[in-house]
Design an enzyme around this catalytic site. Structure first.
Site, PDB file in Angstrom:
ATOM      1  N   TYR A 110      -0.745   4.594 -13.747  1.00 55.81           N
ATOM      2  CA  TYR A 110      -0.549   4.752 -12.310  1.00 55.81           C
ATOM      3  C   TYR A 110      -1.368   5.934 -11.799  1.00 55.81           C
ATOM      4  O   TYR A 110      -1.172   7.071 -12.225  1.00 55.81           O
ATOM      5  CB  TYR A 110       0.934   4.971 -12.031  1.00 55.81           C
ATOM      6  CG  TYR A 110       1.348   4.855 -10.594  1.00 55.81           C
ATOM      7  CD1 TYR A 110       1.816   3.647 -10.083  1.00 55.81           C
ATOM      8  CD2 TYR A 110       1.290   5.950  -9.737  1.00 55.81           C
ATOM      9  CE1 TYR A 110       2.228   3.540  -8.763  1.00 55.81           C
ATOM     10  CE2 TYR A 110       1.696   5.847  -8.421  1.00 55.81           C
ATOM     11  CZ  TYR A 110       2.159   4.650  -7.934  1.00 55.81           C
ATOM     12  OH  TYR A 110       2.554   4.540  -6.621  1.00 55.81           O
ATOM     13  N   SER A 111      -2.295   5.660 -10.892  1.00 56.88           N
ATOM     14  CA  SER A 111      -3.197   6.711 -10.400  1.00 56.88           C
ATOM     15  C   SER A 111      -3.441   6.547  -8.909  1.00 56.88           C
ATOM     16  O   SER A 111      -3.900   5.486  -8.448  1.00 56.88           O
ATOM     17  CB  SER A 111      -4.537   6.653 -11.145  1.00 56.88           C
ATOM     18  OG  SER A 111      -5.474   7.550 -10.582  1.00 56.88           O
ATOM     19  N   ASN A 112      -3.152   7.586  -8.143  1.00 59.38           N
ATOM     20  CA  ASN A 112      -3.394   7.553  -6.695  1.00 59.38           C
ATOM     21  C   ASN A 112      -4.866   7.359  -6.365  1.00 59.38           C
ATOM     22  O   ASN A 112      -5.206   6.848  -5.293  1.00 59.38           O
ATOM     23  CB  ASN A 112      -2.881   8.853  -6.071  1.00 59.38           C
ATOM     24  CG  ASN A 112      -1.375   8.947  -6.098  1.00 59.38           C
ATOM     25  OD1 ASN A 112      -0.674   8.103  -5.546  1.00 59.38           O
ATOM     26  ND2 ASN A 112      -0.846   9.964  -6.756  1.00 59.38           N
ATOM     27  N   SER A 116       4.364   6.452  -1.693  1.00 58.39           N
ATOM     28  CA  SER A 116       3.597   5.384  -2.334  1.00 58.39           C
ATOM     29  C   SER A 116       3.937   3.984  -1.847  1.00 58.39           C
ATOM     30  O   SER A 116       3.276   3.018  -2.251  1.00 58.39           O
ATOM     31  CB  SER A 116       3.762   5.464  -3.848  1.00 58.39           C
ATOM     32  OG  SER A 116       3.013   6.536  -4.367  1.00 58.39           O
ATOM     33  N   GLY A 164       8.686   5.381  -3.029  1.00 53.44           N
ATOM     34  CA  GLY A 164       7.662   6.397  -2.840  1.00 53.44           C
ATOM     35  C   GLY A 164       8.225   7.734  -2.418  1.00 53.44           C
ATOM     36  O   GLY A 164       9.376   7.840  -1.991  1.00 53.44           O
TER      37      GLY A 164
END
Length: 432
Positions: A230-232, A123, A370
């Site tokens: 939190y979202s990809n 991330s 990440g």
């Protein structure tokens, strides 16, 4: 394990060097705290390996420092003592540049992790992508408060979702990787990102549109702009936005706007390529099959599962150069950099950056850590002026319970405070 192998396992592997500060020729979802060295032995035994590395410690003296930063060596070695396989670290501060590695590059071999090695940054990719988006904002190609749907009408997005909401994780969009637990207690599974299902499909190739459409087929977490999660999916959408606005691929724009101007030759968007080029350490996954433990080398994995959200590969040197340039004002106009670094919501998240207050006498750091699904972790921290940075990579033997990865947060906190707080770190060390 025989006595010789056990003896080798107990030995500590270390390499470090210091470069004078003036020498320009060298330029969370977080994880928790520590097991014992015995865990490393068990993992190595499960992988049917024997020897690890012999002890080796050396420092290159300099006029600026003349010492080898033992406090940093100790904080890094704590990761290996906790069961992590290997680690490479780079610190830049007023004393110069310190580079070290500990543990092993590969299970069953004596070689240490290369201090110039490449690794998946997970991330940390989001900080690169947010910077690229903000460059487009600076050029007037998009607006922070514009509807994303206006640029990507084919996806059928909620028209209330703005560019700002993507970068701050306030869109409410379902996180396609792994799944979501909703406030009402409902759990909705996502694409496989953990366990045996991920292991069996780790070479599968995903398209960004496929990831986003999968997310849009699931219930939103909340109304756009009303909360933070939190979202990809947000950053995969940012990838598609970059491509639509520029007419070029995300990889081309990243190369053109950030990697090439900064000379980041060790950084890449790999696409469907599964091999890490050049020197690198290895990550592993441990699982039980028919009552027997097995360890698989998962260094090769397809990072397209996290397109735009966690799919880049880099080095500690390149991450230092990037985060230092960003906070030094070399990549964005001052007003946009200020917006990027403004913490928002319960996550304290700006645009692709966590804003972290380390407490009295330590100050604020801007950071993003990440991990791709398994086996690797990355750290990137910077002072507000970009002159003090910490960049690192760790490898481990992962498993369903996350193995030593669950201890990452406490260990990283100790290392961060050694770098950014100095003597204050002594107070924060976990009890033995």
């Amino acid at each position: 394990m025989n006595r010789s192998a056990a003896s080798k396992l107990r030995n500590k592997t270390y390499e470090n060097r210091i470069v004078p500060a003036g020498d320009n020729s060298v330029r969370t979802r977080v994880f928790r705290r520590v097991g014992a060295t015995a865990l490393a032995a068990a993992l190595l035994a499960g992988a049917a390996t024997t020897g690890v590395a012999s002890a080796d410690s050396r420092a290159v003296p300099t006029a600026a420092a003349g010492q080898d930063r033992p406090e940093l060596r100790t904080a890094v070695q704590a990761f290996i003592d906790a069961g992590f396989a290997g680690m490479q670290v780079r610190v830049n501060d007023e004393q110069g540049e310190w580079v070290g590695s500990a543990g092993v590059r590969k299970l069953g071999q004596a070689a240490k992790p290369p201090t110039n090695g490449r690794f998946p940054v997970g991330s940390v990719t989001k900080t690169f992508v947010a910077t690229l988006v903000l460059q487009l904002v600076a050029e007037g190609k998009i607006g922070l408060d514009e509807s994303v749907a206006g640029h990507l009408p084919e996806l059928g997005l909620d028209s209330r979702i703005t560019v700002r909401m993507l970068l701050q994780h306030t869109s409410g969009l379902f996180n396609y990787a792994g799944g979501e637990a909703y406030d009402n207690g409902t759990y909705v599974p996502g694409l496989p990102a953990t366990g045996q299902e991920w292991l069996d499909n780790r070479f599968h190739s995903y398209r960004p549109e496929e990831l986003v459409r999968f997310a849009l087929s699931k219930p939103a977490r909340f109304e756009p702009g009303t909360d933070q999660n939190y979202s990809n999916t947000n950053y995969t959408l940012a990838l598609l936005l970059i491509e639509k606005v520029t007419g070029r691929s995300y990889a081309e724009e990243m190369q053109r706007r950030i990697l090439r101007p900064l000379g980041l030759r060790g950084t890449m968007v790999p696409g469907d390529r599964t091999q890490i080029p050049g020197p690198h350490a290895h990550g592993y996954y441990r699982y039980q099959d028919a009552g027997q433990w097995k360890v698989v080398d998962i260094t090769r994995q397809n990072l397209s599962l996290l397109a735009g959200a966690g799919d880049m590969i880099s080095t500690t040197q390149d991450l230092h150069t990037f985060i230092s340039a960003l906070n030094g004002g070399k990549l964005l106009p001052a007003p946009l950099l200020a917006e990027m670094r403004k913490p928002h919501g319960k996550l304290g998240y700006g645009f692709g950056l966590f804003v972290q207050d380390l407490g009295p006498n330590c100050g604020t750091v801007y950071q993003h850590n990440g991990s791709p699904p398994h086996g690797f972790g990355a750290l990137m921290y910077s002072s507000p002026d970009g002159k003090r940075t910490l960049t690192a990579s760790v490898t481990w033997v992962d498993e369903a319970t996350r193995g030593p990865a669950k201890d990452f947060s406490a260990l990283a906190d100790r290392l961060v405070k050694e770098v950014f707080c100095g003597a204050q770190a002594e107070e924060a060390k976990p009890a033995q």
